[in-house]
Structure formats: C-alpha cells, structure tokens
Design an enzyme around this catalytic site. Structure first.
Site, PDB file in Angstrom:
ATOM      1  N   SER A 154       3.135   6.561  -1.149  1.00  0.00           N
ATOM      2  CA  SER A 154       3.888   7.802  -1.227  1.00  0.00           C
ATOM      3  C   SER A 154       4.081   8.483   0.135  1.00  0.00           C
ATOM      4  O   SER A 154       4.977   9.299   0.286  1.00  0.00           O
ATOM      5  CB  SER A 154       3.197   8.782  -2.179  1.00  0.00           C
ATOM      6  OG  SER A 154       1.916   9.120  -1.691  1.00  0.00           O
ATOM      7  N   SER A 173      -1.301   4.767  -0.724  1.00  0.00           N
ATOM      8  CA  SER A 173      -0.210   5.557  -0.133  1.00  0.00           C
ATOM      9  C   SER A 173      -0.258   5.730   1.365  1.00  0.00           C
ATOM     10  O   SER A 173       0.703   6.242   1.943  1.00  0.00           O
ATOM     11  CB  SER A 173      -0.174   6.941  -0.769  1.00  0.00           C
ATOM     12  OG  SER A 173       0.514   6.871  -1.971  1.00  0.00           O
ATOM     13  N   LYS A 189       1.785  15.305   5.988  1.00  0.00           N
ATOM     14  CA  LYS A 189       2.424  15.026   4.698  1.00  0.00           C
ATOM     15  C   LYS A 189       2.584  16.332   3.934  1.00  0.00           C
ATOM     16  O   LYS A 189       1.714  17.212   4.010  1.00  0.00           O
ATOM     17  CB  LYS A 189       1.541  14.028   3.933  1.00  0.00           C
ATOM     18  CG  LYS A 189       2.112  13.560   2.600  1.00  0.00           C
ATOM     19  CD  LYS A 189       1.208  12.483   1.984  1.00  0.00           C
ATOM     20  CE  LYS A 189       1.704  11.987   0.647  1.00  0.00           C
ATOM     21  NZ  LYS A 189       0.847  10.921   0.091  1.00  0.00           N
TER      22      LYS A 189
HETATM   23  N1  GLN Z   1       1.666   3.887  -5.383  1.00  0.00           N
HETATM   24  C1  GLN Z   1       0.506   4.467  -5.954  1.00  0.00           C
HETATM   25  C2  GLN Z   1       0.888   5.434  -7.029  1.00  0.00           C
HETATM   26  O1  GLN Z   1       2.035   5.598  -7.251  1.00  0.00           O
HETATM   27  C3  GLN Z   1      -0.334   5.085  -4.916  1.00  0.00           C
HETATM   28  C4  GLN Z   1      -0.034   6.491  -4.651  1.00  0.00           C
HETATM   29  C5  GLN Z   1      -0.980   7.122  -3.677  1.00  0.00           C
HETATM   30  O2  GLN Z   1      -1.841   6.461  -3.094  1.00  0.00           O
HETATM   31  N2  GLN Z   1      -0.882   8.429  -3.576  1.00  0.00           N
HETATM   32  O3  GLN Z   1       0.075   6.032  -7.643  1.00  0.00           O
END
Ligand code: GLN
Length: 471
Positions: free
Chosen positions: A150, A174, A75
């Site tokens: 994400s 995410s 990532k």
């Molecule tokens: N969707 C969640 C957020 O926007 C999780 C993001 C993540 O786990 N990095 O914060």
C-alpha cells in the site's frame, strides 16, 4: 543539483557548503512539482521551509542532529501535528492531526525535514496503490505500471528522487512489495520495535512503520532513531536498540531458503533465476545456504486476511460520521449518519474488508474462522522460530513477479491478495524483514530479494543485507 542517493553524500556537501537545506528542499519541491507520478498528496512547503532554515542555522552553529539534510516524505497514514492526514480516504479528507506520531517526532528531533504526505492505498489496504481515493500512483520506472502498495507513493518518491527517504507502514508487505516493484530498499522492523502511536491503525497486531531508502545504511539510521520503547504504545518493546555496524566481518552465516517459495508455480522464471544465482554467490562466499520445508505457504494469505480484516473491522468502527471525518449531508438521524457516512466515505476495498472482518468475528463463525486463524498464526510463528533457531536468516524473492499494469488486476481481489504470499510470513510471525533491489527483469522492471531475521535482531539483518547488496 546532483542526484543524491545517500545521506552521507548530502552531509558532506552541507559541510563544505556546496548545498544548504533550503536549496535541497527547493530542489525536491521542484522535482515534485514537475513529476507526474501522483506520489505526493500534499507538500508541506511552508513548514518544511521553516524547518530547513532552522536546520541550516544549526549546521552553521555546529549543533545539527544526525538527520540534518535528510528530506523525508511520510505516508498519508502518519500523523504530523497541524498537518492533514487522510489515509488516502475520502472519509478523512480535510482532517488535521492534533499530535505527531512518535516515529515522525523522533526523526524531526534529529533534524529531518518533513516535505509532505504520500499517496497510498486507502487505510493501507492494497497492493497496487489503486485503492487510493485520490487516484493511483505511477511506477517511476514505467508509468503504465503500478508502484505496488500500500505504500506506493513512498516507494515511488524515493525511486524518482522526489525526496531522499520516506516512511511507510507494513501490515502484510506494504513496505517490501512496493520497494521491490520500484527498485529501492524497504525495511520492516520487528513488530513492536517502532511505536505505532500516531499511525492510523489497520490491523494493530501486524502494523509496523519502516523506511524506504536507496541504501541499507540510511534505512538503518532511520530505524535506529525511530526504534525503542514509547509510553504511548504499550506494544513497543523495552529491549535496547543496539547500534547497527557495517563493514565488519561478521563471519559466515547460515541461510534458510523456503523451498516452496522457489519451486511453486507462478513465480517468474527470471525472479527465480536471480534468487538462485544469489544463493550460489552466497555459497561461493562460504555461507551455508540450505533449502527448508515450510509447508504453510497456501495457508498464510487466508490466515492473514481473516485476522487483519477482523482487526480492521474493529479499528475502522471509529469512522462513523460523528467523531470526525466525513458526514453524509443527507443523513437525518443517528442510524442514517452511520450508514450513509460510512457507505459514502469508504472505498470498495475497505468496505469489503470491514464486511469480511465483521463476518469472521460474528458469533456463529468466530470459532470457525477467527479462532482457527489465530491457531494457524501460532503454528506459522512457531515454525518460523524453529527455522531461525537453526539459521541466521531466511531468504525468499520479495514478490513472485515484477509489477503489473495499472488496471490489470483491479477486478480480481484474489490475485491482488496473492501478491502478499512471500511477505505476510514476517508480519504473521512478527519478524524483521527487508527487501533489497537485486535485479532488473528483461521487461525493464526491478524486483527485490527478501531477507527475514530473528525477532529484535535487526542489527544482524541490516549488516548482512548491506553486504549482500554491495556484492
Ligand atoms: N497488500 C496487503 C493488504 O492489502 C498488505 C497491506 C499492508 O501491508 N498494509 O493487506
């Protein structure tokens, strides 16, 4: 070349010389080149080729490490020395890492080959990969749909066979939510199990690195290699990392199902039906599965967003146009350097969160929001621990629905935030959790089932997850 879905298949073919690391790498580079998913922001073809040649030599010499033949994408929030990293943000465009993340280094030390960096939501903030400064990723199962976020590029790349495995980070879901949306395995270990050194911070008391793979076995292997104490991250646990064992009868388990996750409105009927049939199957095998009360579902997402935005507002203060990254060409003094560089460099969602986080930390509102959310977090953690004192695992759907169309929710941050309703519990409480590809909806899209385990009990969680998936 055949499509590999497990490292063991690749290693067997490496042994009998049907493939080499170089030929595997070429295969994946070709697939990335012809893919239209926008999953990779950059391929590291030169360094990956040099690595592949080196690993081939080690295989011939009989000295190869445990990950020989594993081609991995990372990532774009993980540092890899002398390679670019941007957190999918304009503010870090062109920035090059000066050191390698501990997790990545440990994989390289076992002869993994790092093929490139993967698109994600900017600074890992989002649930659809639409918050990337470099265009969204498409879901390989249906190109009109989001891959989740994400770590959307990480999930899509594994599903589409652009590499064998990937790394992502999970602050509120995410890893697990995109794994669910793309139909792969996504695993978030216990908070503090894997070093965050070299992971670009979003919310430091939540962030955790983890793998995406086709099989639980490959996730377990990557986890075992990455896990363990690290002098560069004081929050890593000193606890031993026991090896994960598979295919051994570990006896009958007690599984808690959070009633509200099944009964609440908004959960897709087919996702619900599959969760219920999984429960039945587990019972038929002799496991105990019971519904439990956990009356905090409506509090979890607000609690998560108060604390994570607070932490993010502090973590992201370093992008000021002075230290590194983007500096506005129109800035004329210190103040305008800060204001213009940050205004132009960050995307909308990141700015929204910095403002929200700054607000909840401000003197007048600190107690009302930040302190209160910390207390709620404690209650969620305590109640989760109470359940896990009585049960081995908790089971929920990973997400209430399957993926949604690109563009469908972009103007609706609340709907987007509610994506995280089943996943944030593990981050608020610091628990390990895994999403397993357990179903295909009649709309053709995959979805996952989530298992959560006790803190630092990854071995038990992974071996049970493997059983569940192979049934
Ligand atoms: N969707 C969640 C957020 O926007 C999780 C993001 C993540 O786990 N990095 O914060």
């Amino acid at each position: 070349m055949k499509t590999y879905t497990a490292l063991s298949e690749i290693q067997a073919d490496l042994q009998n010389k049907q493939v080499s690391c170089v030929s595997l790498l070429d295969h994946y580079l070709g697939r990335i080149e012809s893919s239209n998913l926008n999953a990779f922001l950059e391929v590291f073809d030169q360094s990956a080729r040099a690595e592949a040649q080196r690993v081939d030599e080690k295989i011939n010499a009989g000295t190869a490490g445990r990950l020989a033949g594993m081609v991995i994408g990372i990532k774009d929030n993980l540092c890899y020395k002398n390679h670019k990293v941007s957190a999918s943000s304009k503010i870090l465009e062109g920035f090059e890492s000066i050191y390698t993340a501990t997790a990545v280094q440990r994989l390289i030390d076992e002869d993994a080959i790092i093929i490139g960096r993967l698109n994600c939501d900017e600074f890992a903030m989002g649930s659809s990969n639409e918050n990337s400064a470099f265009e969204p990723v498409k879901n390989p199962v249906n190109l009109e749909y989001v891959p989740g976020g994400s770590s959307g590029g990480s999930a899509a790349a594994v599903k589409a066979g652009l590499c064998l495995a990937t790394l992502g980070s999970d602050t509120g879901g995410s890893i697990r939510q995109p794994a669910s949306f793309c139909g792969v395995v996504g695993f978030k270990p216990t908070y503090g199990r894997i070093s965050r050194h070299g992971l670009i911070a979003y919310a430091s008391s939540f962030d955790q690195i983890g793998p995406f793979t086709h099989t639980v076995e490959d996730s377990a292997l990557l986890y075992e290699i990455m896990a363990g104490t690290d002098e560069y991250d004081g929050t890593t646990s000193q606890k031993e990392v026991p090896a994960v064992t598979f295919n051994q009868d570990s006896g009958k388990k007690k599984i808690a199902v959070i009633k509200d996750c099944i009964e609440r409105e908004g959960i897709d009927p087919e996702v619900k039906a599959k969760t219920l049939s999984t429960i039945e199957a587990l019972k038929n095998e002799g496991h105990t599965v019971e519904m439990v009360d956990f009356p905090f579902l409506d509090h979890m997402v607000p609690c998560y967003y108060v604390i994570t935005t607070a932490e993010a507002s502090s973590n992201l203060a370093r992008y000021d146009g002075v230290h590194y990254g983007y500096r506005s060409p129109d800035a004329v003094d210190v103040e305008s350097t800060y204001v213009m560089s940050r205004s132009e460099g960050f995307g909308e969602e990141v700015k929204r969160r910095i403002m929200l986080g700054t607000f909840v930390l401000s003197a007048g509102y600190y107690d009302a929001y930040f302190t209160k959310a910390q207390k709620v977090r404690r209650i969620i953690r305590d109640r989760s621990d109470e359940i896990l004192a009585d049960y081995d695992f908790m089971l929920t759907p990973t997400t209430p629905t399957t993926s949604f169309k690109i563009g469908e929710n972009v103007d609706d941050p609340i709907t987007m935030y509610l994506q995280d309703i089943f996943t944030v519990q593990a981050n608020l409480a610091g628990l390990p959790a895994i999403s397993l590809p357990m179903g295909e909806h009649s709309n053709g899209l995959p979805f996952g089932i989530q298992l959560m385990g006790s803190r630092f009990e990854e071995s038990a969680l992974l071996s049970f997850a493997q059983q569940l998936m192979n049934n």
